[in-house]
Design a protein around this motif. Sequence first.
Motif, PDB file in Angstrom:
ATOM      1  N   GLU A 193       0.318  26.019   9.604  1.00  0.00           N
ATOM      2  CA  GLU A 193       0.026  25.809   8.177  1.00  0.00           C
ATOM      3  C   GLU A 193       1.303  25.620   7.368  1.00  0.00           C
ATOM      4  O   GLU A 193       1.382  24.718   6.521  1.00  0.00           O
ATOM      5  CB  GLU A 193      -0.773  26.988   7.632  1.00  0.00           C
ATOM      6  CG  GLU A 193      -2.194  27.040   8.151  1.00  0.00           C
ATOM      7  CD  GLU A 193      -2.930  28.303   7.738  1.00  0.00           C
ATOM      8  OE1 GLU A 193      -2.530  28.950   6.751  1.00  0.00           O
ATOM      9  OE2 GLU A 193      -3.922  28.635   8.413  1.00  0.00           O
ATOM     10  N   LEU A 194       2.295  26.451   7.625  1.00  0.00           N
ATOM     11  CA  LEU A 194       3.549  26.343   6.887  1.00  0.00           C
ATOM     12  C   LEU A 194       4.316  25.071   7.258  1.00  0.00           C
ATOM     13  O   LEU A 194       4.968  24.462   6.413  1.00  0.00           O
ATOM     14  CB  LEU A 194       4.410  27.585   7.107  1.00  0.00           C
ATOM     15  CG  LEU A 194       3.835  28.855   6.479  1.00  0.00           C
ATOM     16  CD1 LEU A 194       4.540  30.092   7.032  1.00  0.00           C
ATOM     17  CD2 LEU A 194       3.918  28.802   4.960  1.00  0.00           C
TER      18      LEU A 194
ATOM     19  N   ALA B 209      16.897  17.135  -7.409  1.00  0.00           N
ATOM     20  CA  ALA B 209      16.433  18.351  -8.087  1.00  0.00           C
ATOM     21  C   ALA B 209      15.373  19.060  -7.250  1.00  0.00           C
ATOM     22  O   ALA B 209      15.374  20.287  -7.137  1.00  0.00           O
ATOM     23  CB  ALA B 209      15.887  18.012  -9.471  1.00  0.00           C
ATOM     24  N   ALA B 210      14.472  18.292  -6.639  1.00  0.00           N
ATOM     25  CA  ALA B 210      13.430  18.883  -5.792  1.00  0.00           C
ATOM     26  C   ALA B 210      14.044  19.574  -4.576  1.00  0.00           C
ATOM     27  O   ALA B 210      13.600  20.662  -4.186  1.00  0.00           O
ATOM     28  CB  ALA B 210      12.426  17.816  -5.358  1.00  0.00           C
ATOM     29  N   LEU B 211      15.051  18.964  -3.976  1.00  0.00           N
ATOM     30  CA  LEU B 211      15.711  19.571  -2.821  1.00  0.00           C
ATOM     31  C   LEU B 211      16.387  20.888  -3.180  1.00  0.00           C
ATOM     32  O   LEU B 211      16.479  21.787  -2.343  1.00  0.00           O
ATOM     33  CB  LEU B 211      16.747  18.613  -2.222  1.00  0.00           C
ATOM     34  CG  LEU B 211      16.186  17.449  -1.424  1.00  0.00           C
ATOM     35  CD1 LEU B 211      17.290  16.466  -1.076  1.00  0.00           C
ATOM     36  CD2 LEU B 211      15.479  17.935  -0.173  1.00  0.00           C
ATOM     37  N   ASN B 212      16.845  20.990  -4.410  1.00  0.00           N
ATOM     38  CA  ASN B 212      17.503  22.217  -4.867  1.00  0.00           C
ATOM     39  C   ASN B 212      16.523  23.184  -5.530  1.00  0.00           C
ATOM     40  O   ASN B 212      16.926  24.277  -5.924  1.00  0.00           O
ATOM     41  CB  ASN B 212      18.627  21.877  -5.848  1.00  0.00           C
ATOM     42  CG  ASN B 212      19.766  21.183  -5.158  1.00  0.00           C
ATOM     43  OD1 ASN B 212      20.105  21.496  -4.026  1.00  0.00           O
ATOM     44  ND2 ASN B 212      20.358  20.211  -5.827  1.00  0.00           N
TER      45      ASN B 212
ATOM     46  N   ASN C  47      11.262  27.681  -0.995  1.00  0.00           N
ATOM     47  CA  ASN C  47      10.207  28.587  -0.533  1.00  0.00           C
ATOM     48  C   ASN C  47       9.526  28.054   0.713  1.00  0.00           C
ATOM     49  O   ASN C  47       9.203  28.810   1.631  1.00  0.00           O
ATOM     50  CB  ASN C  47       9.177  28.828  -1.631  1.00  0.00           C
ATOM     51  CG  ASN C  47       9.699  29.704  -2.739  1.00  0.00           C
ATOM     52  OD1 ASN C  47      10.729  30.354  -2.618  1.00  0.00           O
ATOM     53  ND2 ASN C  47       8.992  29.692  -3.861  1.00  0.00           N
ATOM     54  N   SER C  48       9.305  26.751   0.754  1.00  0.00           N
ATOM     55  CA  SER C  48       8.657  26.147   1.912  1.00  0.00           C
ATOM     56  C   SER C  48       9.502  26.313   3.172  1.00  0.00           C
ATOM     57  O   SER C  48       9.004  26.734   4.220  1.00  0.00           O
ATOM     58  CB  SER C  48       8.398  24.663   1.646  1.00  0.00           C
ATOM     59  OG  SER C  48       7.896  24.039   2.793  1.00  0.00           O
ATOM     60  N   THR C  49      10.786  25.994   3.077  1.00  0.00           N
ATOM     61  CA  THR C  49      11.642  26.099   4.255  1.00  0.00           C
ATOM     62  C   THR C  49      11.847  27.555   4.662  1.00  0.00           C
ATOM     63  O   THR C  49      11.834  27.874   5.856  1.00  0.00           O
ATOM     64  CB  THR C  49      13.003  25.413   4.030  1.00  0.00           C
ATOM     65  OG1 THR C  49      13.646  25.981   2.895  1.00  0.00           O
ATOM     66  CG2 THR C  49      12.841  23.924   3.832  1.00  0.00           C
TER      67      THR C  49
END
Length: 122
Positions: free
Chosen positions: A70-71, A96-99, A105-107
Amino acid sequence: MNTQDMRDELNDALGRHAAWKLRLREAAIAGETDLPVDMIKREDCCKFGKWLQGLPAETRNSPEAQAVHELHANFHLIAGGVAAQIASGQTEGALAALNGQVYKNSTDSLARAVTRWRMSLT
């Protein structure tokens, strides 16, 4: 598959998925527009996703494997979203999304789940 092989695959997955941030950042800076966004969004297109799909049902259906699955799928959706921004020329938004907290949280969640699964193997 023996336990050591599973541990090795889980270790490799940690490194490969951590490397996505660097690859996406480099793509954004280079202004790449031909990223395979649809493939990046799919959890079954990377080596680890294919490995997960190929596990025997009793292994694949364990609570640890289900959490990782799931993750892992969520990670690919988020990474694919960043790739889509890059491909459409939205470099600042992609960076900006990468930072941002969502990507982090996902990683982090995926890494913790993979580590828990690896540690549960005896």
